[in-house]
Design a protein around this motif. Sequence first.
Motif, short mmCIF file in Angstrom:
data_model
loop_
_atom_site.label_atom_id
_atom_site.label_comp_id
_atom_site.label_asym_id
_atom_site.label_seq_id
_atom_site.Cartn_x
_atom_site.Cartn_y
_atom_site.Cartn_z
N TYR A 166 8.39 6.06 -5.48
CA TYR A 166 7.15 6.39 -6.19
C TYR A 166 7.18 5.99 -7.66
CZ TYR A 166 4.95 8.90 -2.31
OH TYR A 166 4.35 9.21 -1.13
N ARG A 199 -5.31 0.94 -4.74
CA ARG A 199 -3.95 1.46 -4.68
C ARG A 199 -3.79 2.70 -5.55
NH1 ARG A 199 -3.29 -3.95 -4.64
NH2 ARG A 199 -2.80 -4.21 -6.85
N PHE A 230 -2.57 6.50 -4.15
CA PHE A 230 -1.28 6.89 -4.72
C PHE A 230 -1.39 8.22 -5.46
CE2 PHE A 230 2.03 6.31 -8.16
CZ PHE A 230 3.10 6.61 -7.33
N CYS A 269 0.46 -0.20 -8.95
CA CYS A 269 -0.95 0.19 -9.14
C CYS A 269 -1.63 -0.62 -10.24
CB CYS A 269 -1.03 1.68 -9.50
SG CYS A 269 -0.47 2.78 -8.21
N SER A 272 0.85 -1.21 0.00
CA SER A 272 0.00 0.00 0.00
C SER A 272 0.87 1.24 0.00
CB SER A 272 -0.92 0.00 1.23
OG SER A 272 -0.16 0.28 2.40
N VAL A 273 0.27 2.38 -0.31
CA VAL A 273 1.01 3.65 -0.32
C VAL A 273 1.53 3.96 1.08
CG1 VAL A 273 0.83 6.14 -0.69
CG2 VAL A 273 -0.32 4.57 -2.24
N CYS A 302 4.63 11.34 -11.55
CA CYS A 302 4.00 10.04 -11.31
C CYS A 302 2.49 10.10 -11.57
CB CYS A 302 4.28 9.58 -9.88
SG CYS A 302 5.98 8.98 -9.66
N TYR A 343 6.57 2.47 -7.89
CA TYR A 343 5.25 2.08 -7.40
C TYR A 343 4.16 2.18 -8.47
CZ TYR A 343 1.44 1.45 -4.06
OH TYR A 343 0.35 0.96 -3.38
N ARG A 357 -1.76 10.99 -2.93
CA ARG A 357 -0.49 11.24 -2.25
C ARG A 357 0.49 11.98 -3.17
NH1 ARG A 357 1.54 12.95 1.66
NH2 ARG A 357 3.49 12.15 2.50
N CYS A 358 0.49 11.62 -4.43
CA CYS A 358 1.40 12.27 -5.38
C CYS A 358 1.09 13.75 -5.53
CB CYS A 358 1.33 11.58 -6.75
SG CYS A 358 2.22 10.01 -6.82
#
Length: 460
Positions: free
Chosen positions: A68, A85, A89, A75, A49-50, A101, A71, A92-93
Motif C-alpha cells: 500500500y 485508482r 485505493f 495513484c 489496480s487496487v 496511506c 501504491y 480500500r485504505c
Amino acid sequence: MENATTIRSEIEKELKLGGYTFNSFGQATGLNRGIFSAMLNGNPPKPISVRQMDLITKAFNYPEGWLYDLYVDECFYDGRPHWKRVKPFLIRCVEVGNLRCVEKVLSRLMEDLNHIPTIFALAEELYEEGKLKEAIPFYECVIENEKYQHSERLAISHYRIFSISVSESMERNLEATLRFVPFRNRVPLEYHLDGLLKLLNLYHNLHQWKEAERYADELRALTTIVCKSRGTNKKSFTLKTERHLVVYYGQGYLMKGIALEKQERYEEAMKYISGYADLSWFEDLEGIGQKEVQKFTLWANANQLSLKILMGDTSSLPMYIQFLKNNPPEILLGLLTIVESANKHGFLIEHILQQFSHELASFNNELSMKASYYKQSFSYDTYADLCFQLAIYMFNNLSHEKGIYYVLKSLKKCLEISSKEKFMICTALFERFRNKATKDQKSEYEGIMEEVLINASKKP
C-alpha cells in the motif's frame, strides 16, 4: 517514475525468490498472463489496480496492505492523480484502517485545492452508503483545506462529523458538538433542523439545561418559520429531514419545558405543555406523523402530572402511578420523578417502590431499555440518575445497605456512559457512608475503582 518502478521491482524480486514464471504466477493470482506481463514489462507499464495489488499480495502470502505505501505513487502516475485508482485505493485504505496511506494520498491531492469538491463528493457517497466512519477522514480533509469559510460544503462537513460522532460517550459528544455549533446556521434547512434536534438532545443528556433551553428556542423558532413557508408554498416546498416535521415542532416545546423543569422553574415549564399536547392540526401527518402526535399527547399528560408531583402535589400520585402502569416505557422516567419529589418534599414511597419492584430489578437489563422508544443513551443516563436518587432516599430513611446498593448501581452506569461529574458525586456519597457498607459492597466498590484505573491507563 521511481516509486512506480519500486513497486514493480518489489514484485519482480518476489517472483524470482518464489521461482515463478508469468504463467505460473498468473494462475496463482487469477490474473491473465498478458495483463500481468504488461504491468511489469509494458512501455509504459500498465497501471496496477487496487484489486490486482491485493491479489498479488495474497498470492505471495504477505499480509494485507503489504504494497500500500508503494501504491500511493501508482495513484499519481505521470505526476497526476488518476481517480480510477485514487478512489478505490482510498476506500480500500479506510476499510482496512490504513489511515497513514489515506493521509498520504489526501496530502498529495491537496497540492491542488480544486480537488476539494471531489473529496467532498466521495465523503458524501460513503455517507449515503452507510459507511459513516469511513467517510470521516474525507470530511476532515474538506474542513482543513476549504478556503471559503462560508461555503455550504464546509458547513455540511462539520454537520456530518457531528452526526457521526454522537455516541454513548458524553465526552466525545461534547467535543463533536463544540465543533459543529458555529456552523449550525450555515447548513441547508434539512440539516439545520436535524442539527438543532441533535444538539438539543445532546445537551439534555449532558444536563446542561441553559444550553438545552437555548436550542429548544432556536428549534421552535425555525420550525415555526418552516411551517409558515410550507403553508404558503405547498407545491414547491420539499423537505428531506430524518424525522417527520411534527417531531421538530413538538420537541422544541417539549424540551423547553423539560429544561425549565430541571431548573426547578415548574410553573414556567407547565406553560409549554400546551405547545405539544394536541398537534392533530399539523398538515400531512399520515401514518408516521399521527403516531408521533400520539406520543406527544401521551408525554404532555405525563409531564403535567410529573410537574404537579415535583411541586409536592401528592394527591396526583395515584393517577400518575396508574398512568405509568398503562405506559411501561414511561416507568423509568416516572420513578425518577417520584423519587426526586420524595427526596425534596419528604414523603414516603416504599409502597410505590414495591409496586414497581420488578421494573426496578430489570432496568439494568439492556434488552428492557431497547424495548423503549427512548434512546438507549437517554435510558442509561436516566437509570444512573434514578439509582442516585434512590440512594439518597434510602440514606434519608436510614436504609443504609440499600442506599449503598443503589450508589454502586449508579457508579457502574456512570462509568459505562463516561459521566465524570455524576461519577464523582456518587463516589463522594459512597465515601460518606462507607462505614455502613457491607464487606461485599466495599469489595464491589474497590472493583469499580480498579476498573477506573485500568481504563485510565489505556488512554494515550
